[in-house]
Design an enzyme around this catalytic site. Sequence first.
Site, short mmCIF file in Angstrom:
data_model
loop_
_atom_site.label_atom_id
_atom_site.label_comp_id
_atom_site.label_asym_id
_atom_site.label_seq_id
_atom_site.Cartn_x
_atom_site.Cartn_y
_atom_site.Cartn_z
N GLY A 190 0.81 -1.22 0.00
CA GLY A 190 0.00 0.00 0.00
C GLY A 190 0.84 1.26 0.00
O GLY A 190 2.08 1.21 -0.05
N GLN A 191 0.15 2.40 0.06
CA GLN A 191 0.84 3.69 -0.06
C GLN A 191 1.90 3.86 1.03
O GLN A 191 3.05 4.17 0.74
CB GLN A 191 -0.16 4.85 0.02
CG GLN A 191 0.47 6.20 -0.29
CD GLN A 191 -0.35 7.39 0.24
OE1 GLN A 191 -1.32 7.22 0.98
NE2 GLN A 191 0.04 8.58 -0.16
N ASP B 24 1.28 -8.90 2.16
CA ASP B 24 0.09 -8.25 1.63
C ASP B 24 -0.83 -9.35 1.10
O ASP B 24 -0.43 -10.50 0.98
CB ASP B 24 0.47 -7.26 0.51
CG ASP B 24 -0.55 -6.13 0.39
OD1 ASP B 24 -0.19 -4.97 0.64
OD2 ASP B 24 -1.72 -6.41 0.04
N ILE B 25 -2.04 -8.93 0.76
CA ILE B 25 -3.02 -9.91 0.27
C ILE B 25 -2.77 -10.26 -1.19
O ILE B 25 -3.24 -11.26 -1.69
CB ILE B 25 -4.45 -9.37 0.51
CG1 ILE B 25 -5.48 -10.49 0.40
CG2 ILE B 25 -4.78 -8.20 -0.39
CD1 ILE B 25 -6.79 -10.16 1.07
N TYR C 111 -15.19 4.41 8.10
CA TYR C 111 -13.75 4.39 8.36
C TYR C 111 -13.43 5.08 9.69
O TYR C 111 -12.70 4.54 10.54
CB TYR C 111 -13.05 5.08 7.20
CG TYR C 111 -11.55 5.21 7.33
CD1 TYR C 111 -10.73 4.10 7.20
CD2 TYR C 111 -10.95 6.45 7.52
CE1 TYR C 111 -9.35 4.21 7.29
CE2 TYR C 111 -9.58 6.58 7.60
CZ TYR C 111 -8.79 5.47 7.48
OH TYR C 111 -7.42 5.60 7.56
N LYS D 121 -11.91 3.52 13.13
CA LYS D 121 -10.66 4.00 13.73
C LYS D 121 -10.88 4.43 15.19
O LYS D 121 -10.05 4.17 16.05
CB LYS D 121 -10.07 5.16 12.91
CG LYS D 121 -9.46 4.74 11.59
CD LYS D 121 -8.25 3.85 11.78
CE LYS D 121 -7.58 3.47 10.48
NZ LYS D 121 -6.57 2.40 10.62
N1 SER Z 1 -6.21 9.69 4.16
C1 SER Z 1 -7.26 8.91 4.74
C2 SER Z 1 -8.49 8.95 3.92
O1 SER Z 1 -8.66 9.90 3.19
C3 SER Z 1 -7.56 9.41 6.11
O2 SER Z 1 -6.94 8.64 7.05
O3 SER Z 1 -9.28 8.08 4.03
#
Ligand code: SER
Length: 320
Positions: free
Chosen positions: A11-12, A34-35, A139, A143
Site C-alpha cells: 500500500g501507499q 500483503d493480500i 472508516y 478508527k
Molecule cells: N487519508 C485517509 C483517507 O482519506 C484518512 O486517514 O481516508
Amino acid sequence: MKKILIVGANGQIGTDLVQKLRKINGEKAVIASDIVLPQNKDENFELLDATDYNAFEKLVQKNNIDEVYLMAAILSAKAETIPNKAWDINMKILFNALEIAKKGFYKKLFWPSSIAVFGPHTPRINTPQFTIMDPNTVYGISKLAGERWIEYYHTHFGVDVRSVRYPGIISWKTLPGGGTTDYAVEIFHEALKNGHYTSFLSPNTRLPMMYMPDAIDATIQIMNANADQLRIKHSYNIAGISFTPEELANEIKKHIPDFQIDYQPDFRQDIANSWPESINDDYAFKDWHWHHKFELESLVKDMLENLSPKYQKAEEEVGF
Ligand code: SER
C-alpha cells in the site's frame, strides 16, 4: 536481530515503510506481507490475508516476529461504498493483531489511526488531542473504535501498541487508494501527465496533510520511544501542514505555469467537511519530540522532482 512484519506492505504507506525499515534494520529483518503479490520480486515477502487469524499467527510464529506494523485498511471513501465489509475487514485485522500480541507471540504493534476519528462537532481548527469525537464515516467509526480497543488491550492485557492519527499522506512511490485526501496525490500525476486536474473537493477545503518522509519518521519514532514516555495509550495527534486544493494548485503552478485546475465536488466533499482543518500535536511534541519537517513548498518541489522523470520517460516511449 529484531524481526519486523509489515502487513499491507504494497500500500501507499507500506511501500515506503518497508524500504525505510530495511535500510535501518537490514533486508532480512523486515518481512513484507500483503493480500496480493508485489509488483517487484521480493525475497522477503509473504502472502497474507490478515483477516485469517490462523494464517496471521502462523506467519508471526514462523518468522519469530518482534514487531508488527498493521498498515492494511479500507480507507474512508472506499469504505462508504461497502460499509459492512469495510467495518469487518478493518476491525478483524486489528483484533487478530491484538490477540496474537496478547498471546505473547510478538512484542510491539503499530496501528495507524486517522484524522477521520473526528467529526462534525469536533473543533475544526487546531483540533486538540482530547475533544468531541463524533465520526460519521465507517472508516472514522472503525478508527475510533480501534483506538478504544488498543487502549483496552494495553490496560487489561499489557499489549504494547503504538499509534498516531495520520493526516492525509502525500507520496510519489505508490498511489493511495480509496481515501478522501487522495486528491492531493492525484493532482501531481495529472499536472505532469495532462496539465489539468479536476478536483473532487472544492477549492477552499482545508485539510491536515503530511509528506511521506514525515509520516514514516513519526511512525518509526513512536515505535522506538520508551514506553514510559508515552502518556497517550490510544493514538497521538500529529500535525503536518494544512492547505486547500486551491493553495496546492497555486504552489504547483509555480513549477508548471500552464497547469489548470477545476472543481467537481462529489460525495467525498461531505467526508472532508466533517474532518478538522488543522491539528494540535502538543502531546506528541512533549512526549516524543515530534515535529514535521516538510512544508507545502518543499513538499511540492520534492514531489515534482521525483515524479517528473516518470512522465518524461513515458513521453519518450510514445515518441513525443
Ligand atoms: N487519508 C485517509 C483517507 O482519506 C484518512 O486517514 O481516508
